[in-house]
Structure formats: structure tokens, C-alpha cells
Design a protein around this motif. Structure first.
Motif: not given
Length: 68
Positions: A35-36, A38-39, A42-43, A57
Motif C-alpha cells: 500500500t505504501y 503502490q500509491h 500510481r502518482f 481501474q
């Protein structure tokens, strides 16, 4: 105060360092680390134009399926 700018290449390099630091710490679950990471990935893809948040998605800016 000096303004700092980063290339997407530099951002990806620093994200890799952050990922390594999270792994080395040994106190995070794999799902948390994912999670830390992947975000921001993506940005960065958004900054590069290869990710469009308006697309369904799993699709990139060209409408093609993103590799997993």
C-alpha cells in the motif's frame, strides 16, 4: 527557502530507497508495504502521463490494460 524539483526518474529512485527501508525495518506486513508503495507509484505514473485516474481501474492513459 529553496524550491526543489525532482524528475520522475529521481522520484522512482527515491521510492525504491523508501521501499528498501521499509523492508529493512522488518516491522511492516507485506500488504502494508504494498500500500505504501503502490500509491506513490500510481502518482508518478500520472505525472508521466501513463496513468489516467478517469479511466476504468486497471487501464492506462491509452486505454490499454496495465501489466500486473
Amino acid at each position: 527557502m529553496t524550491e526543489q524539483s525532482w524528475s520522475t526518474h529521481e522520484l522512482r529512485h527515491e521510492l525504491a530507497r523508501y521501499h528498501a527501508a521499509l523492508l529493512a525495518a522488518g516491522n511492516h506486513r507485506p500488504s502494508t508495504i504494498s500500500t505504501y508503495i503502490q500509491h506513490p507509484e500510481r502518482f508518478i505514473a500520472f505525472l508521466e502521463g501513463s496513468y489516467d485516474p478517469a479511466q476504468p481501474q486497471g487501464r492506462n492513459a491509452t486505454g490499454r490494460q496495465r501489466p500486473s
